[in-house]
Scaffold this motif. Structure first.
Motif, PDB file in Angstrom:
ATOM      1  N   ILE A  75       0.763   4.547  -1.054  1.00  0.00           N
ATOM      2  CA  ILE A  75       0.725   3.734  -1.958  1.00  0.00           C
ATOM      3  C   ILE A  75       0.492   3.709  -3.031  1.00  0.00           C
ATOM      4  CG2 ILE A  75       0.212   1.199  -2.143  1.00  0.00           C
ATOM      5  CD1 ILE A  75       0.777   1.948   0.493  1.00  0.00           C
ATOM      6  N   ASP A  76       1.412   4.200  -4.245  1.00  0.00           N
ATOM      7  CA  ASP A  76       1.062   4.746  -5.182  1.00  0.00           C
ATOM      8  C   ASP A  76       1.003   3.824  -6.337  1.00  0.00           C
ATOM      9  OD1 ASP A  76       2.402   6.951  -4.907  1.00  0.00           O
ATOM     10  OD2 ASP A  76       4.851   6.531  -5.101  1.00  0.00           O
ATOM     11  N   GLY A  77       0.989   2.295  -5.764  1.00  0.00           N
ATOM     12  CA  GLY A  77       0.158   1.270  -6.521  1.00  0.00           C
ATOM     13  C   GLY A  77      -1.139   0.790  -6.177  1.00  0.00           C
ATOM     14  N   SER A  78      -1.370  -0.258  -6.405  1.00  0.00           N
ATOM     15  CA  SER A  78      -2.346  -1.088  -5.720  1.00  0.00           C
ATOM     16  C   SER A  78      -1.963  -2.119  -4.434  1.00  0.00           C
ATOM     17  CB  SER A  78      -2.798  -2.206  -7.204  1.00  0.00           C
ATOM     18  OG  SER A  78      -3.564  -1.157  -7.893  1.00  0.00           O
ATOM     19  N   VAL A  79      -3.686  -2.060  -3.879  1.00  0.00           N
ATOM     20  CA  VAL A  79      -2.885  -2.675  -2.821  1.00  0.00           C
ATOM     21  C   VAL A  79      -3.885  -3.870  -3.218  1.00  0.00           C
ATOM     22  CG1 VAL A  79      -3.663  -3.384   0.066  1.00  0.00           C
ATOM     23  CG2 VAL A  79      -3.323  -0.916  -1.089  1.00  0.00           C
ATOM     24  N   GLY A  80      -3.036  -5.005  -3.550  1.00  0.00           N
ATOM     25  CA  GLY A  80      -3.515  -6.635  -3.634  1.00  0.00           C
ATOM     26  C   GLY A  80      -4.362  -7.233  -2.378  1.00  0.00           C
ATOM     27  N   GLY A  81      -5.478  -7.934  -2.814  1.00  0.00           N
ATOM     28  CA  GLY A  81      -6.089  -9.200  -2.200  1.00  0.00           C
ATOM     29  C   GLY A  81      -4.591  -9.429  -1.062  1.00  0.00           C
ATOM     30  N   GLY A  82      -6.004  -9.071  -0.048  1.00  0.00           N
ATOM     31  CA  GLY A  82      -5.202 -10.215   1.252  1.00  0.00           C
ATOM     32  C   GLY A  82      -4.625  -9.143   1.598  1.00  0.00           C
ATOM     33  N   ALA A  83      -3.961  -8.567   1.194  1.00  0.00           N
ATOM     34  CA  ALA A  83      -2.580  -6.494   1.800  1.00  0.00           C
ATOM     35  C   ALA A  83      -3.553  -5.730   2.361  1.00  0.00           C
ATOM     36  CB  ALA A  83      -2.557  -6.673   0.610  1.00  0.00           C
ATOM     37  N   VAL A  84      -2.554  -5.267   3.393  1.00  0.00           N
ATOM     38  CA  VAL A  84      -3.476  -4.528   4.761  1.00  0.00           C
ATOM     39  C   VAL A  84      -2.589  -3.873   4.697  1.00  0.00           C
ATOM     40  CG1 VAL A  84      -4.411  -4.425   7.208  1.00  0.00           C
ATOM     41  CG2 VAL A  84      -3.910  -6.516   5.993  1.00  0.00           C
ATOM     42  N   VAL A  85      -3.379  -2.347   5.044  1.00  0.00           N
ATOM     43  CA  VAL A  85      -2.783  -0.663   5.177  1.00  0.00           C
ATOM     44  C   VAL A  85      -3.144  -0.085   6.513  1.00  0.00           C
ATOM     45  CG1 VAL A  85      -2.175   1.468   4.895  1.00  0.00           C
ATOM     46  CG2 VAL A  85      -2.063  -0.779   3.352  1.00  0.00           C
ATOM     47  N   ARG A  86      -2.100  -0.139   8.178  1.00  0.00           N
ATOM     48  CA  ARG A  86      -3.114   0.491   8.903  1.00  0.00           C
ATOM     49  C   ARG A  86      -2.327   1.327   9.678  1.00  0.00           C
ATOM     50  NH1 ARG A  86      -5.581  -4.215  12.185  1.00  0.00           N
ATOM     51  NH2 ARG A  86      -4.707  -6.605  11.297  1.00  0.00           N
ATOM     52  N   GLY A  87      -2.837   2.417   9.953  1.00  0.00           N
ATOM     53  CA  GLY A  87      -2.375   3.898  10.368  1.00  0.00           C
ATOM     54  C   GLY A  87      -1.954   3.860  11.718  1.00  0.00           C
ATOM     55  N   GLY A  88      -2.878   3.015  12.557  1.00  0.00           N
ATOM     56  CA  GLY A  88      -2.293   2.721  13.741  1.00  0.00           C
ATOM     57  C   GLY A  88      -3.094   4.253  14.858  1.00  0.00           C
ATOM     58  N   THR A  89      -2.263   4.289  15.905  1.00  0.00           N
ATOM     59  CA  THR A  89      -3.391   5.421  16.657  1.00  0.00           C
ATOM     60  C   THR A  89      -2.478   6.488  16.519  1.00  0.00           C
ATOM     61  OG1 THR A  89      -1.380   4.840  17.872  1.00  0.00           O
ATOM     62  CG2 THR A  89      -3.662   3.937  18.932  1.00  0.00           C
ATOM     63  N   GLY A  90      -3.029   7.678  16.199  1.00  0.00           N
ATOM     64  CA  GLY A  90      -3.007   8.298  16.195  1.00  0.00           C
ATOM     65  C   GLY A  90      -3.910   9.572  14.461  1.00  0.00           C
ATOM     66  N   GLN A  91      -3.267  10.816  14.816  1.00  0.00           N
ATOM     67  CA  GLN A  91      -4.337  11.660  13.288  1.00  0.00           C
ATOM     68  C   GLN A  91      -3.209  10.645  12.220  1.00  0.00           C
ATOM     69  OE1 GLN A  91      -5.049  15.347  15.051  1.00  0.00           O
ATOM     70  NE2 GLN A  91      -6.444  14.678  15.589  1.00  0.00           N
ATOM     71  N   ASP A  92      -4.022  10.159  11.407  1.00  0.00           N
ATOM     72  CA  ASP A  92      -2.886   9.324  10.141  1.00  0.00           C
ATOM     73  C   ASP A  92      -4.105   9.849   8.733  1.00  0.00           C
ATOM     74  OD1 ASP A  92      -1.795   7.577  11.338  1.00  0.00           O
ATOM     75  OD2 ASP A  92      -3.280   6.353  12.448  1.00  0.00           O
ATOM     76  N   TYR A  93      -3.611  10.200   7.346  1.00  0.00           N
ATOM     77  CA  TYR A  93      -3.063  10.448   6.602  1.00  0.00           C
ATOM     78  C   TYR A  93      -2.226   9.158   5.689  1.00  0.00           C
ATOM     79  CZ  TYR A  93      -4.115  12.936   1.888  1.00  0.00           C
ATOM     80  OH  TYR A  93      -4.321  12.864   0.676  1.00  0.00           O
ATOM     81  N   VAL A  94      -4.054   8.333   4.953  1.00  0.00           N
ATOM     82  CA  VAL A  94      -3.557   7.477   4.197  1.00  0.00           C
ATOM     83  C   VAL A  94      -4.356   7.578   2.544  1.00  0.00           C
ATOM     84  CG1 VAL A  94      -3.178   4.964   4.142  1.00  0.00           C
ATOM     85  CG2 VAL A  94      -3.489   5.616   5.993  1.00  0.00           C
ATOM     86  N   LEU A  95      -3.211   7.618   1.906  1.00  0.00           N
ATOM     87  CA  LEU A  95      -3.322   7.238   0.781  1.00  0.00           C
ATOM     88  C   LEU A  95      -2.984   6.242  -0.313  1.00  0.00           C
ATOM     89  CD1 LEU A  95      -3.738   9.200  -1.894  1.00  0.00           C
ATOM     90  CD2 LEU A  95      -2.268  10.553  -1.883  1.00  0.00           C
ATOM     91  N   VAL A  96      -3.789   5.757  -1.252  1.00  0.00           N
ATOM     92  CA  VAL A  96      -3.905   4.773  -1.876  1.00  0.00           C
ATOM     93  C   VAL A  96      -3.604   5.031  -3.403  1.00  0.00           C
ATOM     94  CG1 VAL A  96      -4.503   2.181  -2.692  1.00  0.00           C
ATOM     95  CG2 VAL A  96      -4.388   3.524   0.137  1.00  0.00           C
ATOM     96  N   ILE A  97      -3.147   5.335  -4.383  1.00  0.00           N
ATOM     97  CA  ILE A  97      -3.460   6.176  -5.786  1.00  0.00           C
ATOM     98  C   ILE A  97      -3.997   4.910  -6.371  1.00  0.00           C
ATOM     99  CG2 ILE A  97      -2.033   7.183  -7.990  1.00  0.00           C
ATOM    100  CD1 ILE A  97      -1.663   8.880  -4.917  1.00  0.00           C
ATOM    101  N   GLY A  98      -3.777   3.963  -6.650  1.00  0.00           N
ATOM    102  CA  GLY A  98      -5.039   3.193  -7.249  1.00  0.00           C
ATOM    103  C   GLY A  98      -5.268   1.763  -6.779  1.00  0.00           C
ATOM    104  N   SER A  99      -5.603   0.703  -7.016  1.00  0.00           N
ATOM    105  CA  SER A  99      -7.080   0.239  -6.899  1.00  0.00           C
ATOM    106  C   SER A  99      -6.685  -0.693  -5.219  1.00  0.00           C
ATOM    107  CB  SER A  99      -7.605  -0.004  -7.449  1.00  0.00           C
ATOM    108  OG  SER A  99      -6.601  -1.347  -8.041  1.00  0.00           O
ATOM    109  N   VAL A 100      -8.002  -0.844  -4.649  1.00  0.00           N
ATOM    110  CA  VAL A 100      -7.789  -1.461  -2.942  1.00  0.00           C
ATOM    111  C   VAL A 100      -8.868  -3.577  -3.626  1.00  0.00           C
ATOM    112  CG1 VAL A 100      -8.711  -1.880  -0.739  1.00  0.00           C
ATOM    113  CG2 VAL A 100      -8.288   0.522  -1.607  1.00  0.00           C
ATOM    114  N   GLY A 101      -7.872  -4.046  -3.370  1.00  0.00           N
ATOM    115  CA  GLY A 101      -8.295  -5.506  -4.469  1.00  0.00           C
ATOM    116  C   GLY A 101      -9.152  -6.067  -3.410  1.00  0.00           C
ATOM    117  N   PRO A 102     -10.011  -7.613  -3.877  1.00  0.00           N
ATOM    118  CA  PRO A 102     -10.781  -8.083  -3.117  1.00  0.00           C
ATOM    119  C   PRO A 102     -10.121  -8.878  -1.944  1.00  0.00           C
ATOM    120  CG  PRO A 102     -10.744  -8.723  -5.033  1.00  0.00           C
ATOM    121  CD  PRO A 102      -9.188  -7.411  -5.004  1.00  0.00           C
ATOM    122  N   MET A 103     -10.531  -8.410  -0.740  1.00  0.00           N
ATOM    123  CA  MET A 103     -10.045  -8.975   0.487  1.00  0.00           C
ATOM    124  C   MET A 103      -8.861  -8.314   1.177  1.00  0.00           C
ATOM    125  SD  MET A 103     -11.994 -11.428   1.699  1.00  0.00           S
ATOM    126  CE  MET A 103     -10.693 -12.109   1.929  1.00  0.00           C
TER     127      MET A 103
END
Length: 146
Positions: A75-103
């Protein structure tokens, strides 16, 4: 009298119509790419296999789900409040360049994952498995062994 009333109604229509046409939508959709294919949706979903998912910012209510396989989610920007990023099953690499908002949530879920986010006002959760999590500042991650 009728002519004056019609003129007033026409004038009111000309004033109101542009306002209605320029109204912004209630919720913007996420602009992402899944395995090289452009996707614009509030619910971006990968496949049962390994995926390469990239998105700009996520607004409140947006969801990105890698599903199965070893996914790379960026995710090159921010993850707004209430948004969800799920890797799921498997060996995942999750990168959020911006901020992770409340909720907002960044979830590795099952298996061994690597999660890396900027400032965190939400939740970063490695899930089950041996997970490595890096948070620039803010709320500490949970269920992370490294």
């Amino acid at each position: 009298m009728i002519r004056h009333t019609m003129r007033a109604l026409c004038a009111a229509t000309l004033v109101i119509a542009p306002v209605a046409l320029t109204a912004t939508p209630a919720h913007a959709v996420a602009s992402c790419r899944v395995n090289g294919i452009a996707v614009s949706s509030t619910n971006v979903v990968g496949t049962a296999g390994s995926d390469y998912i990239t998105c700009g910012s996520l607004a409140a209510g947006d969801q990105v789900n890698g599903l199965g396989g070893s996914d790379y989610i960026r995710i090159d920007g921010s993850v707004g409040g209430g948004a969800v990023v799920r890797g799921g099953t498997g060996q995942d690499y999750v990168l959020v360049i911006g901020s992770v908002g409340p909720m907002a949530q960044v979830l590795g879920e099952a298996d061994n994952d690597y999660l890396r986010v900027g400032p965190n006002a939400g939740a970063v959760n490695g899930g089950t498995g041996l997970d490595v999590c890096r948070v620039a500042s803010g709320n500490p991650p949970v269920n992370c062994e490294g």
